[in-house]
Design an enzyme around this catalytic site. Structure first.
Site, short mmCIF file in Angstrom:
data_model
loop_
_atom_site.label_atom_id
_atom_site.label_comp_id
_atom_site.label_asym_id
_atom_site.label_seq_id
_atom_site.Cartn_x
_atom_site.Cartn_y
_atom_site.Cartn_z
CG ASP A 328 -1.85 1.11 1.33
OD1 ASP A 328 -2.70 1.23 0.44
OD2 ASP A 328 -1.76 1.89 2.30
CD GLU A 357 -2.35 2.65 -3.38
OE1 GLU A 357 -3.52 3.00 -3.56
OE2 GLU A 357 -1.82 2.64 -2.25
#
Length: 613
Positions: A328, A357
């Site tokens: 993330d 990400e």
């Protein structure tokens, strides 16, 4: 008598304050035979740093002991020799030669060929699940004592009860749809007072959230997934923790968090990572600022914290048997710490897959992080994959916008033309939508024809496709971008649901049509190596039609996207450099055979996927 009672209480309190204890040891266990022979234990207990520490176990010795400003923590580096055997041994903590507490630590054997595990690649199609919103397989763990937030399915941001057992019960559906792998939004404990369902506010790095199940149930899910011939990706967060993490009550050191206790919010200006002109102050607020007030920002420059996080990734990979990790907010932590994480992961698992990400629309920004990229500032990353946000944006714009000289399908073509920026574009994850954006169907104005064209594109272009749960049944979020609505419950995952997407009961004709389309295209893809790993060649879109090919020495696939409101006869002479020698074909969507390839009739507002012969 009253004075005597006070003395007894005083003695008891004194003993309780100074009683020697070990509350936590993390990692909770480790393995023999790892590439890196050192494991660093974080030990927490009342004044544990004031003790003398020793152990006696063949093949294991204490390499170093590091004490922090907080006496309740001590870090012990164990050196595990290649000759060490699995087993348990006591670590003794002694104080004043009188008080002794013993903690039993365990070394396990690794699974055979653990280091040789094969990660994700173009043969996979990933199904992304928000666990709380997919299927409630065990209603008994909806409400758990000690968890601050209790179930509330009526609220869009409440806990709805989806769990690991529900996902396990659904594996036949996933496999039957043609998915080959599963990515779960974070499953670790999020014991937050509110809005804990999304999983991105970790409060314990070594424990699955008990409302999802147990660590062992998570491990059993991975085994069941592997038995289906599928893979499992774990969602992890290096950047931040939840504000109710147990560390917040007793911080290991003063520099464990950034901007603490007076927090500052990150600028979210991620381009400072690459910007040769960026100021140091802009770099600092970007990397050290908190994502939101409920997510304290971790300081990965602290070597003990960085080692803790890296070991945690290795621990879950080894314990569960992971095939990949999705990281993330990849550009938010310290970037040199992230480079070390990728290096350490691939040191232990050379063929492992990790995807980061980086939510940027500029491929030059995204490509900066990929393994093999030669960056102007000398930054070296070993991250295999990135989420292809630039292509995601281009596909939506290309499908819904009118055809112009530089717009419409040209948007997709030009996004793909930027692949020269990536060391390996085949390792990018391509996707129509995810848990943080409006549903694909909503973005396309609930036009099922455009959605089908998008699905055909993602199934046949380069990269690793990822589909968000419910996209296959046209889940939508009309009129709102509330995440709690975007992540609505998958119908049929709860007892009493009137609609059941697993069985098809109650789905509309349009939903069944979309689901059948996914099933057909993805199951075909599952067995077709040409679209999994073949080369890609595309041709500039003309007259609302985009044509590209996937090919290798054993086969060729022609893909045609027609955005016109009427059927078109496509003259194929322009594509002879790829089609030379091909005499016939079969459209896998309609099942129609094509005996004359000189001109192909393409239905209106549709895609054709043609296996050439």
């Amino acid at each position: 008598m009253k004075k005597l009672i006070l003395i007894v209480i005083s003695i008891a309190l004194t003993f309780s304050v100074f009683a020697l204890n070990v509350d936590r040891v993390e990692p909770t266990f480790w393995w023999v035979g790892m590439k890196n022979p050192t494991v660093q234990l974080m030990v927490h207990g009342q004044e544990i740093a004031t003790t003398e520490i020793s152990l006696n176990y063949p093949g294991v010795k204490i390499k170093s002991i590091s004490r922090q400003s907080n006496p309740n923590y001590v870090f012990i580096d164990l050196l595990i020799s290649p000759e060490a055997k699995s087993g348990t041994f006591p670590i003794e903590f002694r104080k004043n030669k009188k008080e002794v507490v013993s903690y039993t630590y365990e070394l396990k054997n690794r699974e055979p060929h653990s280091a040789e595990r094969k990660g994700f690649d173009g043969s996979d199609v990933i199904y992304l699940i928000t666990p709380d919103r997919f299927a409630n397989g065990n209603p008994g763990n909806d409400a758990v004592a000690g968890m601050k937030e209790q179930p509330n399915r009526s609220h869009m941001n409440g806990r709805h009860g989806g769990d690991i057992q529900g996902i396990r019960n659904s594996l036949d559906y996933l496999s039957g749809m043609g998915f080959t792998s599963v990515w779960l939004n974070p499953v670790l404990e999020n014991n937050m007072t509110q809005v804990s369902y999304h999983g991105y506010s970790t409060t314990d790095f070594y424990k699955v959230d008990s409302r999802y199940g147990t660590n062992e149930e998570y491990r059993e899910l991975a085994q069941a997934i592997h038995q289906k011939g599928m893979k499992l990706m774990m969602d992890m967060i290096f950047n931040h923790i939840g504000s109710e993490h147990w560390w917040m009550n007793d911080m290991p050191s003063a520099d464990w968090l950034n901007y603490y206790p007076e927090y500052k919010i990150t600028s979210h200006r991620r381009t400072v990572n690459q910007d040769p002109h960026a100021s140091e102050s802009d770099k600092k607020i970007m990397a050290d600022g908190w994502f939101v007030p409920s997510m304290p920002d971790m300081n990965q420059r602290n070597p003990f914290l960085l080692t803790y996080l890296i070991q945690n990734s290795i621990w879950w990979t080894e314990y569960v048997g992971l095939d990949g990790i999705r990281m993330d907010t990849y550009p938010y932590p310290d970037k040199f710490a992230m480079a070390e994480w990728t290096r350490r992961m691939l040191e232990e698992y050379p063929d492992f897959y990790m995807v980061g990400e980086e939510w940027a629309m500029n491929p030059a920004i995204v490509s900066y992080w990929q393994k093999g990229k030669v960056n102007a500032d000398g930054y070296v990353s070993e991250l295999p994959g990135l989420m292809d946000f630039p292509l995601n944006n281009a596909v939506v714009q290309g499908l819904k916008n009118p055809e112009t000289w530089g717009g419409g399908l040209m948007t997709i073509y030009e996004a793909m033309a930027n692949d020269f920026l990536y060391p390996n574009s085949n390792d990018l994850v391509v996707f129509p939508d995810n848990h943080d954006m409006s549903r694909f169907y909503t973005q396309l104005g609930e036009n099922i024809d455009l959605l089908k064209m998008g699905v055909a594109y993602y199934a046949t272009t380069r990269g690793i496709p990822q589909i968000f749960y419910g996209t296959e049944i046209l889940m939508a979020n009309p009129g709102t971008e509330e995440h709690g609505v975007i992540r609505s419950d998958f119908p049929g995952g709860w007892a009493g649901d009137q609609v059941n997407a697993f069985t098809g009961a109650g789905l509309s004709a349009k939903q069944k049509d979309a689901q059948d389309y996914f099933r057909k295209v993805l199951n075909w893809r599952k067995t077709n190596p040409v679209v999994q790993s073949g080369a890609l060649k595309h041709f500039v879109p003309e007259n609302g039609i985009y044509v590209y090919f996937r090919y290798n020495q054993s086969g060729k696939v022609m893909v045609v996207l027609n955005k016109n409101q009427e059927a078109k006869a496509l003259d194929t002479a322009r594509f002879s450099e790829v089609m030379a020698g091909c005499t016939s074909g079969k459209d896998i969507i309609s099942g129609r055979s094509i005996t004359d390839l000189s001109s192909v009739k393409v239905p209106a507002m549709s895609a054709m996927i043609i296996e050439l012969k």
